[in-house]
Motif scaffolding. Sequence first.
Motif, PDB file in Angstrom:
ATOM      1  N   LEU A 219    -100.417  12.632  37.075  1.00 42.31           N
ATOM      2  CA  LEU A 219    -100.746  11.383  37.759  1.00 42.31           C
ATOM      3  C   LEU A 219    -101.649  10.559  36.856  1.00 42.31           C
ATOM      4  O   LEU A 219    -102.726  11.005  36.455  1.00 42.31           O
TER       5      LEU A 219
ATOM      6  N   GLN B 169     -92.863   6.980  36.572  1.00 43.50           N
ATOM      7  CA  GLN B 169     -92.428   6.192  37.725  1.00 43.50           C
ATOM      8  C   GLN B 169     -93.641   5.540  38.373  1.00 43.50           C
ATOM      9  O   GLN B 169     -94.696   6.168  38.506  1.00 43.50           O
TER      10      GLN B 169
ATOM     11  N   SER C  58     -95.906   4.166  41.310  1.00 46.10           N
ATOM     12  CA  SER C  58     -96.148   4.310  42.741  1.00 46.10           C
ATOM     13  C   SER C  58     -96.292   2.911  43.332  1.00 46.10           C
ATOM     14  O   SER C  58     -97.085   2.109  42.853  1.00 46.10           O
TER      15      SER C  58
ATOM     16  N   SER D 160     -97.516   0.559  46.131  1.00 46.82           N
ATOM     17  CA  SER D 160     -98.525   0.548  47.190  1.00 46.82           C
ATOM     18  C   SER D 160     -98.074  -0.270  48.398  1.00 46.82           C
ATOM     19  O   SER D 160     -97.193  -1.121  48.305  1.00 46.82           O
TER      20      SER D 160
ATOM     21  N   THR E  41    -101.952   3.802  49.256  1.00 49.98           N
ATOM     22  CA  THR E  41    -100.984   4.597  48.503  1.00 49.98           C
ATOM     23  C   THR E  41    -100.511   5.774  49.347  1.00 49.98           C
ATOM     24  O   THR E  41    -101.328   6.501  49.905  1.00 49.98           O
ATOM     25  N   SER E  42     -99.194   5.973  49.413  1.00 50.36           N
ATOM     26  CA  SER E  42     -98.612   7.063  50.189  1.00 50.36           C
ATOM     27  C   SER E  42     -98.874   8.412  49.519  1.00 50.36           C
ATOM     28  O   SER E  42     -98.411   8.666  48.409  1.00 50.36           O
TER      29      SER E  42
ATOM     30  N   TRP F 113     -95.500  10.761  49.221  1.00 48.76           N
ATOM     31  CA  TRP F 113     -94.544  10.358  48.183  1.00 48.76           C
ATOM     32  C   TRP F 113     -95.008  10.839  46.801  1.00 48.76           C
ATOM     33  O   TRP F 113     -94.226  11.371  46.018  1.00 48.76           O
ATOM     34  N   ILE F 114     -96.301  10.668  46.510  1.00 47.11           N
ATOM     35  CA  ILE F 114     -96.833  11.080  45.210  1.00 47.11           C
ATOM     36  C   ILE F 114     -96.764  12.593  45.041  1.00 47.11           C
ATOM     37  O   ILE F 114     -96.330  13.101  44.009  1.00 47.11           O
TER      38      ILE F 114
ATOM     39  N   ILE G 239     -96.344  10.098  37.482  1.00 45.67           N
ATOM     40  CA  ILE G 239     -96.538   8.936  38.352  1.00 45.67           C
ATOM     41  C   ILE G 239     -97.635   8.040  37.789  1.00 45.67           C
ATOM     42  O   ILE G 239     -98.686   8.523  37.365  1.00 45.67           O
TER      43      ILE G 239
ATOM     44  N   LEU H  32    -100.155   4.992  38.799  1.00 55.18           N
ATOM     45  CA  LEU H  32    -100.770   4.377  39.971  1.00 55.18           C
ATOM     46  C   LEU H  32    -101.688   3.252  39.494  1.00 55.18           C
ATOM     47  O   LEU H  32    -102.666   3.500  38.804  1.00 55.18           O
TER      48      LEU H  32
END
Length: 204
Positions: free
Chosen positions: A6, A32, A34, A36, A82-83, A86-87, A97, A99
């Motif tokens: 992350l 990828q 993320s 929000s 932020t979910s 999903w992360i 990921i 962010l």
Amino acid sequence: MSKGKLFILAGPSGAGKATLVHALLAADAKVQLSISFTTRAPREGEQNGREYHFVSREEFLAMAGRGEFLEHAEVHGNLYGTSQKWISDAMARGQDILLEIDVQGAQQVRRIFDGAVGVFILPPSAEILEQRLRNRGTDSEEAIVKRLANAREEIAHVGEFDYVIVNEHIDEAVRDIIGVVRAERLRFLAQAERHNALIASLQG
């Protein structure tokens, strides 16, 4: 399968984060973004589900009440979140990921994901930061003054991050952020997990 990393990207409004995000995603398919959730209105050209998931304040607060957000904060009068699910799911699949969040959000995320890698983007000077904000032509004078004040507050937290990139020349800054991602993948623990059999065979 090795777990994904992350990467947290933060910095003041006008530092050029969005440009660096687009460049990194174009250069590295293993990263990828993320996306929000936010209560702010879409800007011209933005699409729901691409730049942000645009929701009402009531819907956002209901999601927060259900504990769906990894982090959420109020910035410039708008809510962002932020979910968490999903992360976590994406990282479990080995996906890296990215962010892009504010300093408040970065602090919350790092309390949950202690292995998260923090990257802070700085403008080359206060004058250039103000010039970039004014050149956008999307904010009122009051909003610009507020963003500059917030920038000073955010920059006070630069020491909490692992990497700092000064975005003066965009090509150089893009190379820097790509380099950070690649270097993190080459850390021993990541490579030992990824190439365990190879390392064992070479040790005889």
